[in-house]
Design an enzyme around this catalytic site. Structure first.
Site, mmCIF file in Angstrom:
data_model
loop_
_atom_site.group_PDB
_atom_site.id
_atom_site.type_symbol
_atom_site.label_atom_id
_atom_site.label_comp_id
_atom_site.label_asym_id
_atom_site.label_seq_id
_atom_site.Cartn_x
_atom_site.Cartn_y
_atom_site.Cartn_z
ATOM 1 N N LYS A 10 0.841 -1.210 0.000
ATOM 2 C CA LYS A 10 0.000 0.000 0.000
ATOM 3 C C LYS A 10 0.870 1.250 0.000
ATOM 4 O O LYS A 10 0.619 2.208 -0.732
ATOM 5 C CB LYS A 10 -0.941 0.005 1.197
ATOM 6 N N ASN A 31 0.679 10.858 -2.410
ATOM 7 C CA ASN A 31 0.243 11.700 -1.292
ATOM 8 C C ASN A 31 1.070 12.979 -1.179
ATOM 9 O O ASN A 31 0.517 14.079 -1.218
ATOM 10 C CB ASN A 31 0.275 10.895 0.006
#
Length: 325
Positions: A205, A213
């Protein structure tokens, strides 16, 4: 069971509301406007236009609850040190602590995982070891969340998409307690699965969100625009290849190429990452748990990380200017 949610934000609220809907009595440690809303109105979960309200025993002081059977920690990484200072009254010898957080956690190299660096304390996420002392690894069950949720208001969680929770012991063992926890989460309507190596799920992930991000936080744009720029996508790929090699050296093999992962991200369309949402809301960002720790692991495994360093340096400057890091 005695179940406590520590951090009734979007993800914690979603998990807590699901457990309460399944008949579990829900305790919550909260503060400020969230505490007031939960005490007044209970916890609400929005799915489309459908609102489900469940009762929640919300308190500010963990000592008011005492030892719990299950504690779900679902806070942003910068808040974890503060949680560690106060969580002690909730944890007994047999308490399960389900850590549902983004990024590399403090327990990542526990349970015999990590090859030559097994047991090493990661200074990027637990600088003085206070978190590990407060939340012993023997109590921890790792968790990777595959769901998108947000807050409409304090105590009001909106579920957007995804329903997955991957959980696992740091040791990788399929222990009876882990199996019982998966069954509980499944009864609550969550797509919970037991992982034979939760660190791999954490890393996989991270492999996507450690780049998108911070880049979204730097640029203020949605993921479709990030993925649509050839130069930016190439830079992201270079960072991902560094992380892929680090993973290889600690026992995590990623068979995908960066472009394979980009294709998955592009299918999600235009959305704001959690870090961009934090920036827009003026909240501290999870830069250390997503990027700084990767640089540290690169040093520990002798993997050069020039592209990761560049990403970290640029993001760190921007977030410091905004007062969010």
């Amino acid at each position: 069971m005695k179940i406590c949610i520590y951090g009734a934000g979007a993800i914690g609220g979603w998990i807590g509301a699901s457990l309460a809907q399944a008949g579990e009595r829900l305790n919550v440690v909260a503060r400020g406007a969230t505490l007031e809303a939960l005490q007044r109105d209970g916890l609400s979960l929005m799915r489309g236009d459908v609102r489900t309200r469940v009762p929640a025993n919300a308190v500010a002081d963990p000592e008011a609850l005492g030892t719990q059977d299950l504690v779900v920690i679902a806070v942003k990484a910068p808040a974890l040190a503060g949680v560690a200072e106060r969580i002690g009254p909730l944890i007994g010898p047999d308490t399960l602590v389900l850590v549902a957080m983004n990024g590399v956690p403090w327990w990542f190299l526990e349970g015999g995982f990590g090859g030559a660096i097994t047991g090493h304390r990661l200074a990027a996420v637990d600088p003085d070891g206070a978190i590990a002392r407060a939340i012993p690894s023997r109590n921890v069950i790792g968790c990777v969340v595959h769901a998108s949720c947000s807050l409409d208001a304090p105590g009001v969680v909106r579920h957007h998409f995804g329903n997955g929770l991957i959980v696992g012991e740091p040791s990788g063992e399929a222990t009876p307690r882990a199996q019982k926890l998966v069954a509980l989460l499944q009864r609550a309507g969550l797509d919970a699965t037991l992982s034979p190596q939760i660190q791999k799920d954490v890393w996989f992930k991270l492999w996507g969100n450690m780049t998108v991000n911070p880049i979204s936080a730097l640029t203020g744009v949605t993921t479709d625009l990030i993925m649509g720029d050839d130069y930016v996508r190439g830079f992201i790929s270079a960072v991902m290849l560094e992380a892929k090699e680090i993973g290889h050296r600690i026992g995590i093999e990623i068979t995908q190429s960066p472009e394979d992962r980009h294709a998955v991200t592009m299918k999600l369309g235009a959305f704001k990452t959690s870090m961009l949402q934090d920036v827009e809301a003026g909240r501290s960002v999870e830069l250390d748990a997503l990027v700084t720790v990767v640089r540290e692991l690169g040093e520990l495994t002798a993997v050069a990380t020039p592209f990761t360093d560049a990403l970290l340096g640029l993001a760190r400057l921007k977030m410091r200017k905004l007062g969010l890091y």
